[in-house]
Enzyme design. Structure first.
Site, short mmCIF file in Angstrom:
data_model
loop_
_atom_site.label_atom_id
_atom_site.label_comp_id
_atom_site.label_asym_id
_atom_site.label_seq_id
_atom_site.Cartn_x
_atom_site.Cartn_y
_atom_site.Cartn_z
N THR A 114 -4.54 12.71 6.93
CA THR A 114 -3.07 12.27 7.11
C THR A 114 -3.31 13.26 8.40
O THR A 114 -2.65 13.55 9.26
CB THR A 114 -2.42 12.81 6.17
OG1 THR A 114 -3.12 11.72 5.03
CG2 THR A 114 -1.16 13.12 6.28
N ASN A 139 -2.13 18.91 0.89
CA ASN A 139 -3.42 18.56 1.79
C ASN A 139 -3.26 18.90 3.39
O ASN A 139 -3.97 18.89 4.22
CB ASN A 139 -4.12 17.03 1.13
CG ASN A 139 -5.06 16.52 2.09
OD1 ASN A 139 -4.69 16.19 3.03
ND2 ASN A 139 -6.45 16.35 0.79
N LYS A 196 5.29 2.74 -2.82
CA LYS A 196 5.35 3.83 -3.85
C LYS A 196 5.56 4.02 -4.86
O LYS A 196 6.35 3.04 -5.16
CB LYS A 196 6.05 4.51 -2.47
CG LYS A 196 6.24 6.41 -2.43
CD LYS A 196 4.73 6.26 -1.33
CE LYS A 196 4.80 7.99 -0.93
NZ LYS A 196 4.12 7.66 0.78
N SER A 219 -7.39 5.32 4.39
CA SER A 219 -7.18 4.62 2.69
C SER A 219 -7.45 2.70 3.58
O SER A 219 -8.15 2.55 2.19
CB SER A 219 -6.01 4.74 2.43
OG SER A 219 -5.41 5.61 1.55
N LYS A 229 0.76 -1.36 -0.09
CA LYS A 229 -0.28 0.22 0.11
C LYS A 229 0.79 1.20 -0.44
O LYS A 229 2.18 1.28 0.53
CB LYS A 229 -1.15 0.05 1.16
CG LYS A 229 -1.63 1.47 1.54
CD LYS A 229 -3.35 0.41 0.36
CE LYS A 229 -4.13 1.50 0.12
NZ LYS A 229 -3.93 2.84 -0.71
N LYS A 287 4.91 2.20 8.26
CA LYS A 287 3.33 2.90 8.67
C LYS A 287 2.53 2.24 8.55
O LYS A 287 1.83 1.09 10.29
CB LYS A 287 3.44 3.80 7.79
CG LYS A 287 3.09 4.97 8.09
CD LYS A 287 2.30 5.41 7.62
CE LYS A 287 3.77 6.16 6.52
NZ LYS A 287 3.29 7.27 5.30
N1 GLU Z 1 -0.01 8.54 0.75
C1 GLU Z 1 0.30 8.65 1.67
C2 GLU Z 1 1.72 8.49 2.72
O1 GLU Z 1 2.79 8.58 2.16
C3 GLU Z 1 -1.10 7.57 2.65
C4 GLU Z 1 -0.49 6.17 1.86
C5 GLU Z 1 -2.32 4.94 1.42
O2 GLU Z 1 -3.11 6.36 2.32
O3 GLU Z 1 -1.93 4.21 0.79
O4 GLU Z 1 1.62 7.86 4.01
#
Ligand code: GLU
Length: 435
Positions: free
Chosen positions: A195, A226, A111, A363, A75, A99
């Site tokens: 976030t 955001n 990512k 998410s 993810k 995370k």
């Molecule tokens: N891009 C966000 C992060 O760095 C969200 C990641 C997600 O929702 O999968 O945590």
């Protein structure tokens, strides 16, 4: 762009792994697990041809890194930025792995990104680029494989194009393949501010632990995308004083505090925070100083919230930070060397893998809703997010005080316990060699 991506001794991924090495020194884990976590599982680089509005063809470089999938499908977001590169995306995928384990989501980490200045593209070019990226990686993503979402300079509309393209390629409707979608395409209530909201819950928990209670803590927020906007407005509504705000073009400072909503409105109109008080807006009468992003980091405030790029606080400026708490809403805003300096100064750093985990948590809620077809009220999203963030904070705070380590190491220890348990459950050297 004014955000300084400071040169460090090594690339972002090498720096990220130094954090992990530091955590390894405090926890007894198998060699096998250590070695598994030192390398990304899959690295994909793609060239994306895009027909530009003037008829020419441009080729963009895109990446997707799946770091570790032991705990579930991977993810993580997709960012559009001119400085996107493979070590950066790998580091960000690495942080996603930890995370997700910190907040106990059934996911690994990934990512993606495209090296592009999205502001230089027309809307149609942006749509073609986004669909082209999905064409290139469609075989490597999916609800049970790898689930993209927004990150820097991507948003729900882009996710809408991406999920549509994925559905066209697969000839089926698969909303759970991508999160952060528009509500009308299966998005979740509460994903837009998740976030910032997750960071807000964490900061409240951190401040509860302070013996002295500041009347109205002063806050400086670097970055007004955001995450930066939403945490600023939630803190403002809660009585905190937002004294400094910046974006990539510069910042504004007023010790009396700002009201974030109108700044957001003017930023949307003028495209820059720094123009808000300087170019004939209704706020013209409000006193303010123009400051740079570098100056913002060194202000005399209670809490500093880097919510923009990586590598903002380095060995060069760490000694000048005056805040007692730094909440890392951005990924990787503090370098390894700076971490050591801040610890010596007694500054509490709430690490990114905890502080900004609210986005991926909601998410996950979106993915659950897509899979069950049962859509939640906003209150349920907020309530469950708050519970998950609070539990993670308390667990990490306890590890930090029991073992006398900083919160970053404590967060890695917390995540490592879950990750190594999953890795070791497939068998360890001891298991396979014992009679
Ligand atoms: N891009 C966000 C992060 O760095 C969200 C990641 C997600 O929702 O999968 O945590």
């Amino acid at each position: 762009m004014e955000f300084r991506v400071a040169p460090t001794d090594s690339d972002l991924f090498t720096n990220a792994k130094r954090q992990l090495d530091r955590a390894f020194q405090h926890i007894d884990i198998s060699d096998d697990a250590q070695r598994c976590l030192e390398h990304p599982k899959t690295v994909i680089q793609v060239s994306i041809p895009v027909r530009m509005d003037d008829g020419s063809l441009s080729i963009f470089q895109g990446y997707r890194v799946r770091y570790d999938d032991t705990r579930g499908p991977t993810k993580g977001g997709i960012r559009y930025h001119p400085s996107v590169n493979l070590p950066e995306i790998t580091a960000l995928a690495f942080w996603m792995t930890f995370k997700c384990a910190v907040v106990n989501l059934p996911y690994g980490g990934a990512k993606g990104g495209i090296a592009v200045d999205p502001k230089a593209l027309s809307k149609l070019e942006l749509e073609r680029l986004s669909r082209g990226y999905i064409d290139a990686i469609a075989d490597f993503i999916g609800p049970d494989v790898d689930i993209p979402t927004p990150d820097m300079y991507t948003n729900s509309m882009i996710m809408g194009w991406m999920v549509d393209q994925y559905n066209i390629i697969k000839r089926m409707k698969s909303p759970a393949a991508i999160t952060g979608k528009p509500l009308s395409l299966g998005g979740s209530l509460g994903r837009d501010d998740a976030t910032g909201r997750g960071g807000y819950y964490i900061l409240k928990k951190r401040l509860e632990k302070l013996n002295k209670s500041a009347e109205s803590p002063t806050i400086a927020v670097q970055g007004f995308g955001n995450a930066g906007f939403h945490i600023a407005r939630l803190l403002y509504d809660d009585g905190f004083k937002i004294v400094a705000i910046s974006d990539s073009k510069g910042g504004i400072y007023n010790p009396k505090g700002f009201e974030p909503y109108s700044i957001k409105q003017f930023k949307d109109e003028t495209k820059r925070v720094e123009a808000v008080y300087c170019e004939g807006s209704v706020c013209n009468g409000i006193e303010h100083d123009r400051i740079t992003n570098a100056e913002l980091l060194e202000l005399d405030v209670d809490v500093l919230i880097p919510a923009a790029m990586e590598n903002q606080i380095t060995a060069k400026n760490a000694d000048c930070v005056q805040a007692h708490t730094i909440l890392e809403l951005a990924n990787g805003p503090i370098t390894y060397e700076a971490d050591m300096i801040l610890a010596d100064k007694g500054i509490i750093v709430v690490p990114d893998i905890l502080a900004n985990a609210g986005g991926v948590t909601v998410s996950y809620f979106e993915w659950l809703q897509n899979r069950s077809g049962d859509y939640w009220e906003r209150d349920k999203v907020h309530h469950r997010l708050q519970r998950i963030m609070s539990e993670a904070f308390e667990a990490i705070w306890r590890i930090a005080s029991d073992r006398d380590v900083d919160l970053r190491i404590a967060a890695y220890i917390h995540a490592l316990k879950r990750l190594t348990e999953a890795i070791d459950s497939k068998g360890t050297r001891e298991f396979f060699t014992s009679k």
